[in-house]
Structure formats: structure tokens, C-alpha cells
Design an enzyme around this catalytic site. Structure first.
Site, mmCIF file in Angstrom:
data_model
loop_
_atom_site.group_PDB
_atom_site.id
_atom_site.type_symbol
_atom_site.label_atom_id
_atom_site.label_comp_id
_atom_site.label_asym_id
_atom_site.label_seq_id
_atom_site.Cartn_x
_atom_site.Cartn_y
_atom_site.Cartn_z
ATOM 1 N N ASP A 65 0.614 -1.225 -0.385
ATOM 2 C CA ASP A 65 -0.069 0.047 0.424
ATOM 3 C C ASP A 65 1.117 1.112 -0.008
ATOM 4 O OD1 ASP A 65 -1.949 -1.454 -0.441
ATOM 5 O OD2 ASP A 65 -2.466 -1.721 1.790
ATOM 6 N N TYR A 125 7.157 -10.205 7.406
ATOM 7 C CA TYR A 125 6.904 -8.493 7.263
ATOM 8 C C TYR A 125 7.152 -7.926 8.622
ATOM 9 C CZ TYR A 125 3.596 -7.977 3.221
ATOM 10 O OH TYR A 125 3.197 -7.143 2.021
#
EC number: 5.4.99.12
Length: 261
Positions: A65, A125
Site C-alpha cells: 500500500d 513483514y
């Protein structure tokens, strides 16, 4: 009767290459090309097209994003009449065509069926927090003000490994066929002046990591219990989970393939 004209047949040798890169996502509207925004993919495709003097369209291992970073990201592209050696030696030149926040690490040949997105077997992540104002962490970590029970957050994070359906942490109205993911690790570790959350899984849903972190913070603030977290997961309702934390602290740090060292 032959006309006397000479005809030449040009053979196009098309090879698939993987591109490993890293980027600071602060200035970009995420990875994927968009019609009215600057993205990492758009800049990468432009630089590759200019250098190799042919239209190049990459396909990434996922879509980050706006504002999200990546220290290890893979994309693939098909190049015509480019040797393995030439591609490997192109890294420095292509980097000179890219904005400074985007850097290619290597370009290497793979099989013609290798796929940057679908062949990935695991992804990891990190989410970075810092607890005191630090100008050198602006846009690269989230400044969090408040006390957190790290032990309770780690107990809750470990419970995520017992579930597969993470609809409660997914952005609504996505085109994914399933919201099932297999999380293999999830934990917080304290660092000097901050905190890092690490999570690995075979796949991730859109907004999933930021939503999970936002919910685990509620555990750390003692606003919800472990039993309530389990109810949130079981509800399969995004509105029951915590708010998504800001994008600036999120990094894609690893992508695993069976054929990439």
C-alpha cells in the site's frame, strides 16, 4: 517465379528474469501501477524500458500500500534478446535511471514459467515502532506514545498460529478467492527505543498486517482480552478488529521461492 527480393527472419529470444529490489515507499502510492498516481512499479517499468530499449512490464510478488516499504521485493519481466550476463550487468545502469528511494539489487534469469507472485511460498513483514520523537525515523517507523504490555501482546500473537481464516483483518471487497492464510511466526521484540513486530505466512490479505498490529495493540493496552481476540477472529468481521496502524512502519522484508537463493 522468384521476385529477387531478399527476406530476413528475425528470431526473438525471450527470457524471463527476476528483479530483486528494495524501496522506501514514502513518496509512492504503493507498488502497483495506477492511472493517476506515482507508484514503484511505474518507476521500475520506465527505467527498464529506457535501458533495455523495449517495452517492459513487470509483475510483482505482491502489492504494498501507499507509504509501505520493502527491503526485499521481487518482480519478474520478460526481456527480448537480453543475455543472462547482460541483465546481471545492467543493475548499476538501471539504478542510475531510478529515483533514489528505489534500488535494484540483482537481475537474474529464471525459467520461462517462474512467477514472482504465485511461486512465492512464504513472505515476512516487520512493523516498526519507536517511543520517542526521532527525526531520523520520520516516515520509516510509527511514533507510539503510551505503555504496552509486550508479554501479553506476544501471547496473543502466538495464538494467531492456531487460525487460518483471517477475514477479520482483511480489507473488504477484495477479489481474493479465499481469506485463509497459514501464519508460521508472529512475535514482538524490543529494541533500543522501540519495538519490532515480525510476522511470516504463506500469503497475506490486503491490509492484514496493519490490522493485526492494531488489534494486538488493544491487547497491550488492556482494552481487550485474549478471549475477545479469539472472538474477533471467529466473527470474520473487519469492523470488530482494531484500527489499522499507519503505513510508515510496515516493511516487506523477505519473500521465499524454492528456486531462489
Amino acid at each position: 517465379m522468384l521476385s529477387g527480393k531478399k527476406y530476413f527472419c528475425i528470431t526473438l529470444n525471450i527470457q524471463r528474469f527476476f528483479i530483486e529490489l528494495a524501496y522506501d515507499g514514502t513518496a509512492y502510492h504503493g507498488w502497483q501501477t495506477q492511472p493517476n498516481a506515482i507508484t514503484v512499479q511505474q518507476e521500475l517499468d520506465r527505467a527498464l524500458t529506457v535501458f533495455f530499449r523495449q517495452p517492459v512490464e513487470t509483475l510483482g510478488c505482491g502489492r504494498t500500500d501507499a507509504g509501505v516499504h520493502a527491503s526485499k521485493f521481487f518482480a519478474h519481466a520478460d526481456l527480448q534478446n537480453v543475455t543472462e550476463e547482460a541483465a546481471a550487468n545492467a543493475v548499476g545502469s538501471v539504478n542510475s535511471l531510478l529515483p533514489y528511494p528505489i534500488a535494484i539489487k540483482r537481475i537474474f534469469k529464471v525459467s520461462e514459467t517462474a512467477h514472482a507472485r504465485f511461486d512465492a511460498t512464504a513472505r515476512s513483514y516487520e512493523y516498526h515502532f519507536h517511543f520517542h520523537k526521532d527525526p531520523f525515523k520520520l516516515n520509516r517507523s510509527w511514533l507510539y506514545k503510551g505503555k504496552l504490555d509486550i508479554e501479553a501482546m506476544n501471547i496473543a500473537a502466538a495464538q494467531l498460529l492456531n487460525y487460518t481464516d483471517f477475514t477479520s483483518f482483511s480489507k473488504s471487497n477484495t477479489s481474493t478467492a479465499t481469506n485463509n492464510c497459514k501464519i508460521t511466526e508472529a512475535y514482538f521484540r524490543e529494541i533500543d527505543g522501540g519495538l519490532i513486530f515480525t510476522i511470516s505466512a504463506n500469503r497475506f490479505l490486503r491490509n492484514m498486517v496493519r490490522a493485526i498490529v492494531g488489534t494486538l495493540i488493544l491487547i497491550g493496552k488492556k482494552e481487550i482480552s485474549l478471549a475477545q481476540l479469539e472472538e474477533i477472529i471467529g466473527s470474520k468481521n473487519r469492523s470488530n478488529a482494531g484500527q489499522s496502524v499507519p503505513a510508515c512502519g510496515l516493511y516487506l522484508v523477505n519473500v521465499i521461492y524454492p528456486f531462489v537463493n
